[in-house]
Design an enzyme around this catalytic site. Structure first.
Site, short mmCIF file in Angstrom:
data_model
loop_
_atom_site.label_atom_id
_atom_site.label_comp_id
_atom_site.label_asym_id
_atom_site.label_seq_id
_atom_site.Cartn_x
_atom_site.Cartn_y
_atom_site.Cartn_z
CB THR A 105 -21.05 6.42 1.35
OG1 THR A 105 -21.23 5.84 0.06
CG2 THR A 105 -20.34 7.77 1.19
CG HIS B 9 -19.30 4.99 -8.08
ND1 HIS B 9 -20.67 5.16 -7.93
CD2 HIS B 9 -18.81 4.89 -6.83
CE1 HIS B 9 -20.98 5.16 -6.63
NE2 HIS B 9 -19.86 4.99 -5.96
CB THR C 170 -18.70 -1.42 -3.07
OG1 THR C 170 -18.34 -0.04 -3.20
CG2 THR C 170 -17.69 -2.11 -2.17
CG ASN D 113 -15.17 0.95 -8.97
OD1 ASN D 113 -15.58 -0.01 -8.33
ND2 ASN D 113 -15.24 2.18 -8.50
CD GLU E 117 -2.52 1.74 0.35
OE1 GLU E 117 -2.33 2.88 -0.11
OE2 GLU E 117 -3.36 0.94 -0.12
CG MET F 213 -11.43 4.93 -2.50
SD MET F 213 -11.52 6.56 -1.71
CE MET F 213 -13.29 6.71 -1.45
#
Length: 501
Positions: A129, A429, A475, A463, A37, A124
């Site tokens: 959300t 997205h 997701t 995505n 990462e 993310m």
């Protein structure tokens, strides 16, 4: 300790990278897995969602996740920007999103594709959300068996911890859905009727726990490092390859600048829809479709007031249907005017609406790489060419009209607030840049197992692999596709490992 070899190297620690790790571990218990990462570990618990932190901890975590702008506090929204947003004009503050960085080298204005990204352990997956809707049948992939896809989506729900009705007994939201259902439900199949938005939540007496990638990884976060290790502050500069086989990766410490190579039996690039193509391009892996077909759900916002009594805790969802008449996915939820950046007098219960508009993938819409200008990780920087065409513009106007219809179904639009379309890319997205295909004909990057064409052991995730026209939060879809690819890796690699023992 520098890791020099691994059975599987996963580049990226977000939801799909974590899914690859979890499913490979499930099906191949002996696998040595290394995850890298580029950003730091921003939370005490690996993959913990930022929303589970205190306000001060969340602010600190966001500052750490901003990649090349790590530690930089963005200027708050100004009154002028707020008034522009209310009027439906461009609000420059939308290009300053705490916890994210603007990865696109174009000037961040209303004409640029908003190429945001995050860089911390969990990607993310620690800031999303948490919406977990399933794609409609037309949004799914025709060359993947429907039963296989449905099983993968159910597995995705389990990995994400999707709660299909997180707030039962929310009478206000139930009344809202009844009003919406009277207008939109006739003729819809059961799974496309107005319903609560599934959320990756655990609801407790003390409040809501939003699930991060810690939920996907499960017990793996406590495994010995020789079996599973996450290297934070470590960028992948190059996928090493020879004769159609990935042989390893070249890594660099973002702290010391030290570089080294890791041998790998399999490499998974799960570095989001912008940085995944960037890494392949920088590695000399450049299929014709790489970075092309970039598209994002156009996002329309609307505030309204209703006489339905709040608080409206639950989020309501009007799903996309499989016919051309409703290429939208709509989420509607209660809002608190106290959260506005400047005081606004609101009469009635405030409701916010986000309406996603489907966008067609077009090969000419693409990421353009610049090898002469390296980015903060030393990889080719990029800009994004994705203008809106006439079809897009017509769908957007239809979406705005739908938003007004929904507002009047539930109450009335808020005076002084326009129906607005935020800059392209703001939904985060981005899709199509690593698109999946049925055959290797130059129009796709990978096969149904997310394996890059021409390679036997290089997979991509995120995505970017979605090849279809969608309007639904992606997701669960991409986690499902990652689970299919991960199971394929485990089945093939474990069989080989057993045969050589």
């Amino acid at each position: 300790m520098i890791t020099r070899s691994a059975d599987v190297v996963i580049v990226g620690s977000g939801p799909t990278g974590s899914t690859y790790a979890r499913i490979i571990r499930r099906d191949w218990p002996e696998a040595r897995i290394l995850m890298v990462e580029a950003g730091p570990k921003a939370t005490a618990r690996t993959g913990q969602h930022f929303d589970t932190l205190s306000d001060a901890e969340r602010t600190a975590a966001r500052l750490m996740a901003q990649g090349p702008r790590r530690g930089e506090t963005y200027a708050p929204i100004t009154r002028e920007e707020w008034e522009a947003r209310k009027a439906g004009k461009h609000d420059h503050s939308l290009q300053r999103r705490p916890g994210l960085f603007f990865a696109n080298t174009d000037t961040p204005d209303e004409k640029a594709f908003a190429g945001f990204a995050a860089a911390s352990v969990g990607g993310m997956g620690v800031q999303w959300t948490s919406g977990c809707p399933h794609p409609s049948k037309s949004e799914r992939i025709s060359f993947i068996d429907p039963d296989e896809m449905e099983a993968a989506l159910q597995l995705a729900d389990s990995l994400l911890g999707a709660n299909k009705h997180p707030f039962p007994g929310d009478k206000g939201s139930e009344e809202m859905r009844a009003r919406l259902g009277a207008v939109f439900n006739p003729g819809r199949p059961e799974d496309r009727k107005v319903q609560p938005m599934p959320l990756a939540y655990t609801v407790t007496e003390d409040g809501v726990i939003t699930h991060g990638t810690d939920h996907i990884l499960g017990e793996m976060v406590d495994e010995p490092e020789d079996m599973f290790r996450i290297l934070p502050d470590t960028a992948c500069r190059r996928v090493l390859h020879e004769d159609g086989r990935a042989t390893g990766v070249e890594l660099v410490s973002m702290n010391s600048g030290e570089t080294w190579q890791v041998e790998a039996g399999t490499v998974v690039v799960a570095a989001d829809s912008l940085h995944g193509p960037q890494l392949l391009y920088g590695s000399g892996i450049r299929p014709e479709a790489l970075g092309r077909n970039i598209n994002d759900h156009f996002l329309i916002n609307r505030f309204l007031v209703t006489d339905i009594e709040g608080p409206l805790t639950s989020m309501s969802w009007i799903p996309r249907t499989d016919d051309a008449a409703f290429p939208f996915s709509v989420t509607i939820h209660g809002n608190d005017p106290a959260l506005f950046p400047f005081p606004e007098k609101i009469e009635g219960t405030l409701v916010g609406m986000g309406l996603f508009v489907a966008a067609d993938p077009r090969p000419e819409n693409r990421i353009v790489f610049d090898e002469d200008t390296p980015d903060w990780k030393g990889l080719p920087s990029f800009s994004i060419h994705a203008p809106i065409n006439e079809v897009d513009a017509e769908r957007i106007e239809n979406g705005k009209a739908l938003a007004e219809k929904i507002a009047h179904t539930l109450g009335a639009p808020v005076d002084g607030f326009a129906t607005t379309r935020v800059p392209t890319g703001s939904s985060l997205h981005y899709q199509g840049t690593l698109r999946m295909g049925e055959v290797d004909d130059g129009t796709s990057v990978c096969d149904r197992f997310s394996r890059v064409w021409g390679f036997e052991n290089l997979h991509v995730a995120g995505n970017g692999v979605i090849p279809t026209v969608t309007a639904t939060n992606p997701t669960p879809f991409i986690v499902a596709l990652a689970s299919i690819g991960a199971a394929k890796i485990a089945a093939e690699r474990r069989t080989v490992a057993r045969a050589t023992v």
